[in-house]
Motif scaffolding. Structure first.
Motif, PDB file in Angstrom:
ATOM      1  N   VAL A 172       0.840  -1.204   0.000  1.00  0.00           N
ATOM      2  CA  VAL A 172       0.000   0.000   0.000  1.00  0.00           C
ATOM      3  C   VAL A 172       0.874   1.253   0.000  1.00  0.00           C
ATOM      4  O   VAL A 172       0.690   2.172  -0.815  1.00  0.00           O
ATOM      5  CB  VAL A 172      -0.952   0.002   1.214  1.00  0.00           C
ATOM      6  N   ASP A 173       1.867   1.290   0.904  1.00  0.00           N
ATOM      7  CA  ASP A 173       2.761   2.450   0.974  1.00  0.00           C
ATOM      8  C   ASP A 173       3.637   2.566  -0.268  1.00  0.00           C
ATOM      9  O   ASP A 173       3.896   3.674  -0.763  1.00  0.00           O
ATOM     10  CB  ASP A 173       3.646   2.352   2.216  1.00  0.00           C
ATOM     11  N   MET A 174       4.105   1.428  -0.776  1.00  0.00           N
ATOM     12  CA  MET A 174       4.924   1.443  -1.987  1.00  0.00           C
ATOM     13  C   MET A 174       4.112   1.957  -3.176  1.00  0.00           C
ATOM     14  O   MET A 174       4.623   2.720  -4.005  1.00  0.00           O
ATOM     15  CB  MET A 174       5.463   0.035  -2.270  1.00  0.00           C
ATOM     16  N   SER A 175       2.851   1.543  -3.249  1.00  0.00           N
ATOM     17  CA  SER A 175       1.989   1.966  -4.358  1.00  0.00           C
ATOM     18  C   SER A 175       1.778   3.477  -4.345  1.00  0.00           C
ATOM     19  O   SER A 175       1.797   4.137  -5.401  1.00  0.00           O
ATOM     20  CB  SER A 175       0.638   1.251  -4.275  1.00  0.00           C
ATOM     21  N   LYS A 176       1.583   4.038  -3.151  1.00  0.00           N
ATOM     22  CA  LYS A 176       1.381   5.485  -3.041  1.00  0.00           C
ATOM     23  C   LYS A 176       2.617   6.253  -3.492  1.00  0.00           C
ATOM     24  O   LYS A 176       2.527   7.244  -4.219  1.00  0.00           O
ATOM     25  CB  LYS A 176       1.034   5.852  -1.599  1.00  0.00           C
ATOM     26  N   GLU A 177       3.787   5.788  -3.057  1.00  0.00           N
ATOM     27  CA  GLU A 177       5.022   6.509  -3.389  1.00  0.00           C
ATOM     28  C   GLU A 177       5.420   6.343  -4.846  1.00  0.00           C
ATOM     29  O   GLU A 177       5.888   7.291  -5.490  1.00  0.00           O
ATOM     30  CB  GLU A 177       6.162   6.026  -2.491  1.00  0.00           C
ATOM     31  N   LEU A 178       5.235   5.129  -5.373  1.00  0.00           N
ATOM     32  CA  LEU A 178       5.727   4.826  -6.718  1.00  0.00           C
ATOM     33  C   LEU A 178       4.644   4.933  -7.786  1.00  0.00           C
ATOM     34  O   LEU A 178       4.914   4.691  -8.964  1.00  0.00           O
ATOM     35  CB  LEU A 178       6.340   3.425  -6.735  1.00  0.00           C
ATOM     36  N   GLY A 179       3.416   5.268  -7.379  1.00  0.00           N
ATOM     37  CA  GLY A 179       2.351   5.502  -8.349  1.00  0.00           C
ATOM     38  C   GLY A 179       1.807   4.247  -9.000  1.00  0.00           C
ATOM     39  O   GLY A 179       1.418   4.269 -10.173  1.00  0.00           O
ATOM     40  N   TRP A 180       1.749   3.147  -8.267  1.00  0.00           N
ATOM     41  CA  TRP A 180       1.221   1.903  -8.826  1.00  0.00           C
ATOM     42  C   TRP A 180      -0.302   1.884  -8.713  1.00  0.00           C
ATOM     43  O   TRP A 180      -0.869   2.285  -7.696  1.00  0.00           O
ATOM     44  CB  TRP A 180       1.756   0.692  -8.069  1.00  0.00           C
ATOM     45  N   ASP A 181      -0.967   1.368  -9.745  1.00  0.00           N
ATOM     46  CA  ASP A 181      -2.381   1.048  -9.605  1.00  0.00           C
ATOM     47  C   ASP A 181      -2.496  -0.400  -9.134  1.00  0.00           C
ATOM     48  O   ASP A 181      -1.488  -1.080  -8.928  1.00  0.00           O
ATOM     49  CB  ASP A 181      -3.142   1.275 -10.917  1.00  0.00           C
ATOM     50  N   LYS A 182      -3.723  -0.906  -8.966  1.00  0.00           N
ATOM     51  CA  LYS A 182      -3.901  -2.260  -8.433  1.00  0.00           C
ATOM     52  C   LYS A 182      -3.336  -3.322  -9.373  1.00  0.00           C
ATOM     53  O   LYS A 182      -2.840  -4.362  -8.935  1.00  0.00           O
ATOM     54  CB  LYS A 182      -5.384  -2.523  -8.156  1.00  0.00           C
ATOM     55  N   GLN A 183      -3.398  -3.071 -10.672  1.00  0.00           N
ATOM     56  CA  GLN A 183      -2.868  -4.043 -11.624  1.00  0.00           C
ATOM     57  C   GLN A 183      -1.355  -4.175 -11.486  1.00  0.00           C
ATOM     58  O   GLN A 183      -0.815  -5.285 -11.453  1.00  0.00           O
ATOM     59  CB  GLN A 183      -3.232  -3.629 -13.050  1.00  0.00           C
ATOM     60  N   VAL A 184      -0.663  -3.043 -11.380  1.00  0.00           N
ATOM     61  CA  VAL A 184       0.789  -3.077 -11.217  1.00  0.00           C
ATOM     62  C   VAL A 184       1.153  -3.693  -9.866  1.00  0.00           C
ATOM     63  O   VAL A 184       2.077  -4.509  -9.763  1.00  0.00           O
ATOM     64  CB  VAL A 184       1.389  -1.660 -11.343  1.00  0.00           C
ATOM     65  N   SER A 185       0.411  -3.321  -8.819  1.00  0.00           N
ATOM     66  CA  SER A 185       0.675  -3.880  -7.491  1.00  0.00           C
ATOM     67  C   SER A 185       0.539  -5.398  -7.505  1.00  0.00           C
ATOM     68  O   SER A 185       1.375  -6.123  -6.948  1.00  0.00           O
ATOM     69  CB  SER A 185      -0.294  -3.288  -6.463  1.00  0.00           C
ATOM     70  N   GLY A 186      -0.520  -5.883  -8.150  1.00  0.00           N
ATOM     71  CA  GLY A 186      -0.725  -7.326  -8.235  1.00  0.00           C
ATOM     72  C   GLY A 186       0.379  -8.018  -9.008  1.00  0.00           C
ATOM     73  O   GLY A 186       0.827  -9.108  -8.640  1.00  0.00           O
ATOM     74  N   PHE A 187       0.846  -7.368 -10.079  1.00  0.00           N
ATOM     75  CA  PHE A 187       1.914  -7.967 -10.877  1.00  0.00           C
ATOM     76  C   PHE A 187       3.216  -8.030 -10.085  1.00  0.00           C
ATOM     77  O   PHE A 187       3.935  -9.034 -10.133  1.00  0.00           O
ATOM     78  CB  PHE A 187       2.121  -7.163 -12.166  1.00  0.00           C
ATOM     79  N   VAL A 188       3.526  -6.962  -9.351  1.00  0.00           N
ATOM     80  CA  VAL A 188       4.747  -6.947  -8.535  1.00  0.00           C
ATOM     81  C   VAL A 188       4.713  -8.077  -7.509  1.00  0.00           C
ATOM     82  O   VAL A 188       5.708  -8.780  -7.299  1.00  0.00           O
ATOM     83  CB  VAL A 188       4.918  -5.585  -7.832  1.00  0.00           C
ATOM     84  N   ARG A 241      10.800   1.138   3.468  1.00  0.00           N
ATOM     85  CA  ARG A 241      12.188   0.731   3.235  1.00  0.00           C
ATOM     86  C   ARG A 241      12.802   0.050   4.455  1.00  0.00           C
ATOM     87  O   ARG A 241      13.628  -0.868   4.334  1.00  0.00           O
ATOM     88  CB  ARG A 241      13.030   1.949   2.841  1.00  0.00           C
ATOM     89  N   SER A 242      12.389   0.473   5.646  1.00  0.00           N
ATOM     90  CA  SER A 242      12.962  -0.095   6.868  1.00  0.00           C
ATOM     91  C   SER A 242      12.656  -1.586   6.999  1.00  0.00           C
ATOM     92  O   SER A 242      13.447  -2.348   7.568  1.00  0.00           O
ATOM     93  CB  SER A 242      12.438   0.652   8.096  1.00  0.00           C
TER      94      SER A 242
END
Length: 453
Positions: A71-87, A207-208
């Motif tokens: 969730v936090d990575m998606s906000k910072e890196l601009g991922w939508d749900k499709q990209v998040s799911g692929f990652v 990142r931590s």
């Protein structure tokens, strides 16, 4: 000179432990099992057991790290749900392809060696995730995808290598408890992410989480390297004074495997159990959030895994005791496969008919995850029964089936929800699959080695 003296003291400790071990075996029904001087005994077995426990802990913690940070990575890196799911899914694409190959390599070159090579890769990949974009100026999303895929490739070797290692280094009278303790590290890995990971995420950012898990993993790899070096020294000493041929059994042809009912019973039930477990772990958080929005989510992320840890270790200790008292391996495997599958089927049926409170749902889920954990001495141990000399490759084959059916289960549950909008249909389906797998193993499963005809 000092190192030579330390090696001699290690060997003296080893010889004393072997004497005690043989004396203990003579007082049990395990006397028919020939003792192999290459088996771990005494402090050596205890050291390796806890080392492997922490390895499994870190394997599962790093595997699920992206899930708690997404969730936090998606906000910072601009991922939508499709990209998040692929990652998140790229790990499992890598994980599937090395199961069988990793097992074959472990059987040929040694499980301890393959554990080290695989851990070296996935620990470095985990540590690099938060820094590779800033240090090497690579696009963050692509670098994370590549690193997660490589982590999956490396971790695909871990459990086949573990099975191969224990089948050769642990006497059958202790193998259940050693494997159960090691595998229960996976439950603590989920607890570590659920507690420490969530706190780090809240106070120090995503990142931590990777810095902590990557750093601990690199440290574990260094300790594993030292343990392997010491192990090689002891093995050379033992080889120089022992001419035993114990454990040098012939390999079974894969043509014989595919003609065996026990082989296909294990394959089928491994698939159904993975369908059940992966579907539950992937979709139950959604079920809880929809039905009990005011419930304490952290309880769901921690309590069932504590139960799994307790159940796994209790099952391992009971199994060793039962074997020493004369139980057959087949009876033991069927007991725990039936316990896990039947309880999961009954509780899923209960969810399908309606659970009204968060406390009741948490209690049912905790009991189910705990009982499913006992499969560490059920299905997970069965490859070592059927093919002791090929435990790694057979475990890898079964884990490939598990990975595929797990992915199918997650997709199929989503399809059911989309088509019917009814959670009752989901849990009825999972219940049916669980009962079916349990029934097949109860009929055709076996704990006896598959011999060449």
């Amino acid at each position: 000179m000092k190192e030579s003296m330390e090696e001699d003291f290690e060997l003296l400790d080893y010889n004393e432990a072997v004497h005690i071990e043989r004396t203990n075996l003579l007082s049990t029904n395990e006397t028919k099992m020939e003792y192999d001087p290459n088996h771990w005994v005494g402090r050596r077995r205890q050291t390796w057991t806890f080392l492997l426990f922490f390895g499994c802990l870190l394997v599962y913690a790093t595997r699920s790290s992206v899930g708690i940070c997404v969730v936090d990575m998606s906000k910072e890196l601009g991922w939508d749900k499709q990209v998040s799911g692929f990652v998140m899914s790229t790990f499992f694409f890598g994980y599937i392809i090395t199961q069988i190959a990793g097992g074959i390599l472990a059987d040929r070159y040694g499980g301890d060696r393959m554990l080290f090579y695989s851990a070296f890769v996935w620990s470095i990949c985990t540590f690099l995730i938060p820094v590779i974009g800033g240090v090497f100026h690579m696009p963050y999303t692509m670098s994370i995808i590549v690193l997660r895929a490589l982590s999956g490739v490396a971790q695909g070797i871990h459990f086949p290598a573990l099975a191969s290692l224990l089948s050769r280094r642990v006497h059958p009278s202790h193998r259940n408890s050693v494997f159960a303790i090691a595998a229960s590290g996976s439950a603590f890995g989920n607890v570590l992410n659920g507690v420490a990971g969530s706190l780090l995420l809240e106070f120090y950012g995503w990142r931590s989480v990777f810095y902590l898990l990557g750093g601990l993993s690199v440290l574990w790899v260094m300790v594993l390297r030292l343990a392997n070096t010491k192990e090689n020294v002891i093995n050379r000493k033992i080889s120089s004074i022992s001419s035993s041929s114990a454990g040098k059994q012939g390999k079974t042809s894969w043509r014989i495997f595919v003609q065996s009912k026990a082989f296909w019973a294990l394959a089928f039930t491994t698939g159904t159990e993975s369908f059940v477990f992966t579907s539950l772990m992937s979709w139950s958080p959604t079920y809880f959030s929809e039905h009990f929005p005011d419930g304490k989510g952290w309880l769901f992320n921690v309590v069932p895994w504590v139960a799994s840890f307790i159940f796994q270790n209790a099952a391992g200790l009971f199994s060793d005791h039962a074997l020493q008292k004369g139980w057959s391996t087949t009876k033991l495997r069927k007991l725990f496969v039936t316990l896990a599958g039947a309880v999961a089927g009954l509780i899923c049926f209960r969810f399908a008919t309606g659970v009204t409170t968060f406390e009741s749902a948490l209690l049912h889920m905790t009991l189910m995850i705990g009982c499913l954990g006992t499969n560490s001495v059920g299905l997970a141990m069965n490859p070592q029964d059927l093919a002791p000399e090929q435990a790694g490759s057979l475990f890898g084959f079964m884990n490939t089936i598990a990975a595929l059916t797990g992915m199918i289960g997650v997709y199929f549950v989503g399809h059911i929800l989309e088509a019917t909008k009814a959670w009752s249909n989901v849990y009825f389906t999972i219940s049916l699959v669980s009962f079916l797998g349990t029934f097949v193993f109860a009929l055709f499963g076996s704990g006896k080695k598959i011999e060449n005809k």
